[in-house]
Design a protein around this motif. Sequence first.
Motif, PDB file in Angstrom:
ATOM      1  N   ALA A   1     -12.369  -1.426  -0.471  1.00 20.28           N
ATOM      2  CA  ALA A   1     -13.657  -1.618  -1.135  1.00 20.28           C
ATOM      3  C   ALA A   1     -14.356  -2.863  -0.599  1.00 20.28           C
ATOM      4  CB  ALA A   1     -13.457  -1.717  -2.652  1.00 20.28           C
TER       5      ALA A   1
ATOM      6  N   ASP B   1      -6.569  -0.627  -2.346  1.00 20.36           N
ATOM      7  CA  ASP B   1      -7.874  -0.117  -2.767  1.00 20.36           C
ATOM      8  C   ASP B   1      -8.918  -1.235  -2.727  1.00 20.36           C
ATOM      9  OD1 ASP B   1      -6.667   2.327  -3.203  1.00 20.36           O
ATOM     10  OD2 ASP B   1      -6.454   2.034  -5.370  1.00 20.36           O
ATOM     11  N   TYR B   2      -8.540  -2.434  -3.165  1.00 20.77           N
ATOM     12  CA  TYR B   2      -9.453  -3.572  -3.141  1.00 20.77           C
ATOM     13  C   TYR B   2      -9.804  -3.948  -1.707  1.00 20.77           C
ATOM     14  CZ  TYR B   2     -11.012  -8.442  -3.604  1.00 20.77           C
ATOM     15  OH  TYR B   2     -11.708  -9.627  -3.517  1.00 20.77           O
TER      16      TYR B   2
ATOM     17  N   GLN C   1       0.849  -1.193   0.000  1.00 23.34           N
ATOM     18  CA  GLN C   1       0.000   0.000   0.000  1.00 23.34           C
ATOM     19  C   GLN C   1       0.884   1.242   0.000  1.00 23.34           C
ATOM     20  OE1 GLN C   1      -0.821   2.542   2.427  1.00 23.34           O
ATOM     21  NE2 GLN C   1       0.948   1.961   3.646  1.00 23.34           N
ATOM     22  N   PRO C   2       0.433   2.305  -0.665  1.00 21.48           N
ATOM     23  CA  PRO C   2      -0.812   2.414  -1.431  1.00 21.48           C
ATOM     24  C   PRO C   2      -0.716   1.651  -2.747  1.00 21.48           C
ATOM     25  CG  PRO C   2       0.473   4.398  -1.689  1.00 21.48           C
ATOM     26  CD  PRO C   2       1.212   3.562  -0.673  1.00 21.48           C
TER      27      PRO C   2
ATOM     28  N   GLU D   1      -7.099   3.724   7.605  1.00 21.70           N
ATOM     29  CA  GLU D   1      -8.304   3.370   6.850  1.00 21.70           C
ATOM     30  C   GLU D   1      -8.798   1.969   7.224  1.00 21.70           C
ATOM     31  OE1 GLU D   1      -5.688   5.877   4.015  1.00 21.70           O
ATOM     32  OE2 GLU D   1      -5.433   4.394   5.618  1.00 21.70           O
TER      33      GLU D   1
ATOM     34  N   PRO E   1      -3.360  -0.753  -5.889  1.00 19.47           N
ATOM     35  CA  PRO E   1      -4.638  -1.412  -6.193  1.00 19.47           C
ATOM     36  C   PRO E   1      -5.035  -2.482  -5.184  1.00 19.47           C
ATOM     37  CG  PRO E   1      -2.920  -2.037  -7.782  1.00 19.47           C
ATOM     38  CD  PRO E   1      -2.392  -0.884  -6.998  1.00 19.47           C
TER      39      PRO E   1
END
Length: 270
Positions: A129, A125-126, A119-120, A178, A122
């Motif tokens: 999500a 991000d997955y 990270q950061p 996050e 994809p």
Amino acid sequence: MPARKPLKLATFNINGVRSRLPALLAWLDREAPDIACLQELKAPDEAFPANPIRDAGYGVIWHGQRSWNGVAILARGQDPLESRRGLPGDPRDTQSRYLEAAAHGLVVGCLYLPNGNPQPGPKFDYKLAWFDRLLEYAGQLVDSEHPVALVGDYNVVPTDEDIYNPRSWRKDALLQPESRDRYAALLAQGWTDALRQRFGQERIYTFWDYFRQHWERNAGLRIDHLLLNRTLAPRLTDAGVDRWVRALPSPSDHAPTWVALTRTRRKTLP
């Protein structure tokens, strides 16, 4: 009449069900959980070792994937009744990370939340999500009149008290704000973190990686969680980690983590 034995619900990231099958069978024989949720099977459906597990006295359903991911639910003396395969919210998501079933009077969601590293990027991000989809779905279950547990490898270290030394892990996806904020949002819905409820501020770990003698030094992390909805939480009587499994030859880097529950809901005193 003697009290009924508590119901034992466990979660175990097996880290390869075929290579760790002897350890799995030894654990089932010694600890006899009534329900066991497995993650990271690393096996396609056709290669899952169902017959040895059934021979050990467990009905089983599984959701496999070649080389990666995979989840399974085992129930002692009965067949789990599948209620969901895959987390809702994204029909394009083909990763095998969520399986849900009814067994021994509970609704159990077995989950393997994405790791998110590096990270950061994809993969992170997955992770976020997927976590958002879990939050939306969990919000539908937390107030259910049915006893519901969401258990598995969440790949989140909730606080700095859940890791031996956060300094060297600050950039890891497991500790990112996050990730932690989403886990805290789950608890804010009304879910009970069973291990933290049982142990208070005492440090307890469920994962020790294979490097730098982390197991030998008890340099661990708590990333395997058992969350109980409002209907089920009053039945919690105990919780723990079967650390002896982590000490076996060629072990998973996780240890089975469990809760004990009364078999009928406790009555509220007037």
